[in-house]
Write a protein that holds these residues in place. Structure first.
Motif, PDB file in Angstrom:
ATOM      1  N   ILE A 106     -10.613  -8.076   6.002  1.00  0.00           N
ATOM      2  CA  ILE A 106      -9.147  -8.103   6.841  1.00  0.00           C
ATOM      3  C   ILE A 106      -9.318  -7.575   8.138  1.00  0.00           C
ATOM      4  CG2 ILE A 106      -7.028  -7.255   6.516  1.00  0.00           C
ATOM      5  CD1 ILE A 106      -7.752  -8.780   4.225  1.00  0.00           C
ATOM      6  N   ASP A 107      -9.016  -8.530   8.967  1.00  0.00           N
ATOM      7  CA  ASP A 107      -9.026  -8.216  10.417  1.00  0.00           C
ATOM      8  C   ASP A 107      -7.616  -8.157  11.161  1.00  0.00           C
ATOM      9  OD1 ASP A 107     -10.152 -11.814  11.542  1.00  0.00           O
ATOM     10  OD2 ASP A 107      -8.334 -10.780  10.579  1.00  0.00           O
ATOM     11  N   TYR A 108      -6.625  -8.115  10.563  1.00  0.00           N
ATOM     12  CA  TYR A 108      -5.289  -7.927  11.080  1.00  0.00           C
ATOM     13  C   TYR A 108      -4.115  -7.605  10.194  1.00  0.00           C
ATOM     14  CZ  TYR A 108      -0.750  -9.074  13.086  1.00  0.00           C
ATOM     15  OH  TYR A 108       0.578  -9.170  13.539  1.00  0.00           O
ATOM     16  N   TYR A 109      -3.199  -6.869  10.300  1.00  0.00           N
ATOM     17  CA  TYR A 109      -2.144  -6.492   9.584  1.00  0.00           C
ATOM     18  C   TYR A 109      -0.747  -6.592  10.343  1.00  0.00           C
ATOM     19  CZ  TYR A 109      -5.289  -4.696   6.004  1.00  0.00           C
ATOM     20  OH  TYR A 109      -6.013  -4.464   4.996  1.00  0.00           O
ATOM     21  N   ASN A 110       0.239  -7.114  10.008  1.00  0.00           N
ATOM     22  CA  ASN A 110       1.507  -6.741  10.957  1.00  0.00           C
ATOM     23  C   ASN A 110       2.041  -5.411  10.529  1.00  0.00           C
ATOM     24  OD1 ASN A 110       2.619  -7.282   8.357  1.00  0.00           O
ATOM     25  ND2 ASN A 110       4.295  -8.245   9.115  1.00  0.00           N
ATOM     26  N   GLN A 111       3.014  -4.985  11.442  1.00  0.00           N
ATOM     27  CA  GLN A 111       3.491  -3.551  11.457  1.00  0.00           C
ATOM     28  C   GLN A 111       3.977  -3.263   9.984  1.00  0.00           C
ATOM     29  OE1 GLN A 111       3.229  -1.531  13.997  1.00  0.00           O
ATOM     30  NE2 GLN A 111       4.238   0.039  12.691  1.00  0.00           N
ATOM     31  N   ARG A 112       4.857  -4.372   9.149  1.00  0.00           N
ATOM     32  CA  ARG A 112       5.223  -4.153   8.023  1.00  0.00           C
ATOM     33  C   ARG A 112       4.160  -3.352   7.238  1.00  0.00           C
ATOM     34  NH1 ARG A 112       9.262  -2.647   4.781  1.00  0.00           N
ATOM     35  NH2 ARG A 112       9.209  -3.636   2.678  1.00  0.00           N
ATOM     36  N   TRP A 113       3.043  -3.588   7.025  1.00  0.00           N
ATOM     37  CA  TRP A 113       2.049  -3.114   6.208  1.00  0.00           C
ATOM     38  C   TRP A 113       1.742  -1.628   6.466  1.00  0.00           C
ATOM     39  CZ3 TRP A 113      -1.466  -3.662   2.313  1.00  0.00           C
ATOM     40  CH2 TRP A 113      -2.801  -2.785   1.960  1.00  0.00           C
ATOM     41  N   ILE A 114       1.693  -1.278   7.904  1.00  0.00           N
ATOM     42  CA  ILE A 114       1.451  -0.085   8.473  1.00  0.00           C
ATOM     43  C   ILE A 114       2.675   0.849   8.006  1.00  0.00           C
ATOM     44  CG2 ILE A 114       1.339   1.434  10.432  1.00  0.00           C
ATOM     45  CD1 ILE A 114      -0.234  -0.918  11.686  1.00  0.00           C
ATOM     46  N   ASP A 115       4.115   0.317   8.184  1.00  0.00           N
ATOM     47  CA  ASP A 115       5.290   0.816   7.855  1.00  0.00           C
ATOM     48  C   ASP A 115       5.227   1.146   6.392  1.00  0.00           C
ATOM     49  OD1 ASP A 115       7.363  -0.565  10.126  1.00  0.00           O
ATOM     50  OD2 ASP A 115       5.972   0.888  10.526  1.00  0.00           O
ATOM     51  N   TYR A 116       5.019   0.380   5.652  1.00  0.00           N
ATOM     52  CA  TYR A 116       4.963   0.285   3.986  1.00  0.00           C
ATOM     53  C   TYR A 116       3.828   1.541   3.380  1.00  0.00           C
ATOM     54  CZ  TYR A 116       5.367  -0.987  -0.795  1.00  0.00           C
ATOM     55  OH  TYR A 116       5.562  -0.980  -2.228  1.00  0.00           O
ATOM     56  N   THR A 117       2.745   1.394   3.971  1.00  0.00           N
ATOM     57  CA  THR A 117       1.440   2.041   3.252  1.00  0.00           C
ATOM     58  C   THR A 117       1.557   3.580   3.873  1.00  0.00           C
ATOM     59  OG1 THR A 117      -0.098   1.019   4.882  1.00  0.00           O
ATOM     60  CG2 THR A 117       0.173  -0.298   2.627  1.00  0.00           C
ATOM     61  N   GLY A 118       1.904   3.565   5.371  1.00  0.00           N
ATOM     62  CA  GLY A 118       1.631   4.794   5.863  1.00  0.00           C
ATOM     63  C   GLY A 118       0.202   5.182   6.321  1.00  0.00           C
ATOM     64  N   THR A 169      -3.107   3.384   8.872  1.00  0.00           N
ATOM     65  CA  THR A 169      -3.354   2.677  10.123  1.00  0.00           C
ATOM     66  C   THR A 169      -4.300   1.242   9.733  1.00  0.00           C
ATOM     67  OG1 THR A 169      -5.425   4.036  10.602  1.00  0.00           O
ATOM     68  CG2 THR A 169      -3.434   4.894  11.402  1.00  0.00           C
ATOM     69  N   PHE A 170      -4.428   0.630  10.473  1.00  0.00           N
ATOM     70  CA  PHE A 170      -5.328  -0.590  10.709  1.00  0.00           C
ATOM     71  C   PHE A 170      -6.730  -0.218  10.571  1.00  0.00           C
ATOM     72  CE2 PHE A 170      -6.980  -4.446  10.955  1.00  0.00           C
ATOM     73  CZ  PHE A 170      -8.048  -4.410  11.914  1.00  0.00           C
ATOM     74  N   GLU A 171      -7.295   1.107  11.150  1.00  0.00           N
ATOM     75  CA  GLU A 171      -8.511   1.367  10.987  1.00  0.00           C
ATOM     76  C   GLU A 171      -8.953   1.790   9.653  1.00  0.00           C
ATOM     77  OE1 GLU A 171     -11.108   1.021  13.301  1.00  0.00           O
ATOM     78  OE2 GLU A 171      -9.638  -0.007  14.462  1.00  0.00           O
ATOM     79  N   GLN A 172      -7.704   2.549   9.119  1.00  0.00           N
ATOM     80  CA  GLN A 172      -8.046   2.847   7.713  1.00  0.00           C
ATOM     81  C   GLN A 172      -8.081   1.789   6.554  1.00  0.00           C
ATOM     82  OE1 GLN A 172      -4.306   5.736   8.141  1.00  0.00           O
ATOM     83  NE2 GLN A 172      -6.031   7.400   7.217  1.00  0.00           N
ATOM     84  N   THR A 173      -7.520   0.679   6.920  1.00  0.00           N
ATOM     85  CA  THR A 173      -7.502  -0.191   5.840  1.00  0.00           C
ATOM     86  C   THR A 173      -8.034  -1.562   6.067  1.00  0.00           C
ATOM     87  OG1 THR A 173      -4.976  -0.877   6.582  1.00  0.00           O
ATOM     88  CG2 THR A 173      -5.250   0.710   4.750  1.00  0.00           C
ATOM     89  N   LYS A 174      -8.629  -1.710   7.329  1.00  0.00           N
ATOM     90  CA  LYS A 174      -9.311  -3.045   7.703  1.00  0.00           C
ATOM     91  C   LYS A 174     -10.623  -3.126   6.967  1.00  0.00           C
ATOM     92  CE  LYS A 174     -12.716  -1.090  10.914  1.00  0.00           C
ATOM     93  NZ  LYS A 174     -13.122  -1.145  12.692  1.00  0.00           N
ATOM     94  N   LYS A 192       1.448   0.599  -3.437  1.00  0.00           N
ATOM     95  CA  LYS A 192       1.934   2.015  -3.329  1.00  0.00           C
ATOM     96  C   LYS A 192       2.532   2.069  -2.192  1.00  0.00           C
ATOM     97  CE  LYS A 192       0.823   6.963  -3.843  1.00  0.00           C
ATOM     98  NZ  LYS A 192      -0.261   7.750  -4.055  1.00  0.00           N
ATOM     99  N   ARG A 193       3.859   2.560  -2.250  1.00  0.00           N
ATOM    100  CA  ARG A 193       4.928   2.802  -0.937  1.00  0.00           C
ATOM    101  C   ARG A 193       4.749   4.396  -0.516  1.00  0.00           C
ATOM    102  NH1 ARG A 193      10.919   0.900  -1.586  1.00  0.00           N
ATOM    103  NH2 ARG A 193      10.873   2.629  -3.058  1.00  0.00           N
ATOM    104  N   ALA A 194       4.469   4.434   0.730  1.00  0.00           N
ATOM    105  CA  ALA A 194       4.313   5.699   1.283  1.00  0.00           C
ATOM    106  C   ALA A 194       5.345   6.730   1.150  1.00  0.00           C
ATOM    107  CB  ALA A 194       3.772   5.582   2.707  1.00  0.00           C
ATOM    108  N   SER A 195       6.628   6.161   1.777  1.00  0.00           N
ATOM    109  CA  SER A 195       7.739   6.752   1.758  1.00  0.00           C
ATOM    110  C   SER A 195       8.043   7.836   0.369  1.00  0.00           C
ATOM    111  CB  SER A 195       9.034   6.105   2.060  1.00  0.00           C
ATOM    112  OG  SER A 195       9.190   5.082   1.069  1.00  0.00           O
ATOM    113  N   ASP A 196       7.908   7.224  -0.849  1.00  0.00           N
ATOM    114  CA  ASP A 196       8.126   7.638  -2.124  1.00  0.00           C
ATOM    115  C   ASP A 196       6.927   7.806  -3.263  1.00  0.00           C
ATOM    116  OD1 ASP A 196      10.427   5.221  -3.431  1.00  0.00           O
ATOM    117  OD2 ASP A 196       8.198   5.345  -2.521  1.00  0.00           O
ATOM    118  N   GLY A 197       5.964   7.161  -2.976  1.00  0.00           N
ATOM    119  CA  GLY A 197       4.785   7.162  -3.801  1.00  0.00           C
ATOM    120  C   GLY A 197       5.186   6.077  -4.961  1.00  0.00           C
ATOM    121  N   ALA A 198       6.196   5.188  -4.914  1.00  0.00           N
ATOM    122  CA  ALA A 198       6.392   4.235  -5.836  1.00  0.00           C
ATOM    123  C   ALA A 198       5.549   3.187  -5.939  1.00  0.00           C
ATOM    124  CB  ALA A 198       7.867   4.114  -5.970  1.00  0.00           C
TER     125      ALA A 198
END
Length: 276
Positions: free
Chosen positions: A176-188, A190-195, A232-238
């Motif tokens: 993976i070499d790109y995510y949009n902002q929605r991924w970062i907001d949802y997972t909590g 960064t790109f570097e952590q999940t690339k 897994k959603r970062a905001s509540d762990g669901a």
């Protein structure tokens, strides 16, 4: 009224989807005319020439309702259900085929007709609604994938960030070499952590192996990637169900240049299917 008139009114006052589906009007009209003609013929055979409203053979008419639901959506099945109700009311009251004098005087056959019409409405509406939701989901994914075709310029990245779906791209080897902002907001994260392959901790443990196997098979063979998994959603762990889909973008020689993928939240749809 609940099963027949209400769907008819709601379907025809809502925005039309036919143009978005690319309907070929002439062929649709021929099919619709054939459906209505067979429906009339079947109702006449059952209610006038056959055993009337009390015959168990009337369940054959449900095939026409199912046909309308699968081929013409909510609008089509609402029209066919309403026509069938009018046919039943008219033919049964005028010909009273297969009814005893006691059934006619008591009007007990009316409840039989009402029950059959309620069942026929559900037979058509359930698949029609399911197909409409599927079409809506596919259109959303298509818009997201089209928006990402220019994802490496600033303007397109801004557009991808504005999309409600998670959008990502990958190299031909699956990294993976790109995510949009929605991924970062949802997972909590960064790109570097999940690339590359760093996205795996986000997937539900029960879904991870299937996800990895399907993704590996896709970028190895070039086939379309499609999988349902829980993020897994970062905001509540669901964990919420998502539909992941990716297509290979190829060059003029047919070689894969990159993968363009989307992950769409289908959690509510999955729960509704479980309730049905």
């Amino acid at each position: 009224a609940i099963f027949l008139v209400s769907p008819f009114v709601l379907a025809w006052v809502s925005p039309s989807e036919e143009k978005q589906r690319g309907w070929k009007i002439s062929r649709r009209l021929v099919e619709a005319a054939l459906l209505i003609a067979l429906l009339f013929a079947g109702a006449w055979q059952m209610l006038v020439l056959g055993g009337g409203i009390m015959t168990p053979n009337k369940s054959v008419l449900l095939l026409f309702i199912l046909w309308a639901g699968l081929r013409f959506g909510i609008r089509g099945v609402s029209v066919v259900n309403l026509l069938l109700a009018l046919l039943f009311a008219f033919l049964t009251s005028h010909y009273l085929r297969g009814l005893s004098p006691e059934q006619v005087s008591s009007g007990s056959y009316v409840s039989t007709m009402q029950m059959f019409l309620a069942i026929s409405a559900l037979v058509g509406l359930i698949p029609a609604i399911a197909l409409t939701e599927r079409d809506l989901l596919l259109r959303q994914q298509k818009r997201a994938e089209e928006a990402l075709q220019r994802a490496h310029d600033d303007d397109s990245r801004f557009l991808a960030d504005a999309m409600p779906q998670i959008i990502w791209t990958a190299k031909p080897n699956g990294n993976i070499d790109y995510y949009n902002q929605r991924w970062i907001d949802y997972t909590g994260l960064t790109f570097e952590q999940t690339k590359d392959w760093g996205w795996q901790p986000v997937i539900h443990p029960d879904d991870l192996q299937n996800c990895v196997e399907r993704w590996t098979r896709a970028f190895t063979t070039g086939d379309v990637y499609e999988v349902e998994y829980r993020f897994k959603r970062a905001s509540d762990g669901a964990y919420r169900w998502h539909l992941g889909r990716a297509l290979a973008q190829r060059d003029s020689a047919g070689q894969i240049r990159r993968w363009v993928g989307t992950s769409t939240d289908i959690h509510d749809k999955k729960r509704n299917e479980e309730l049905l």
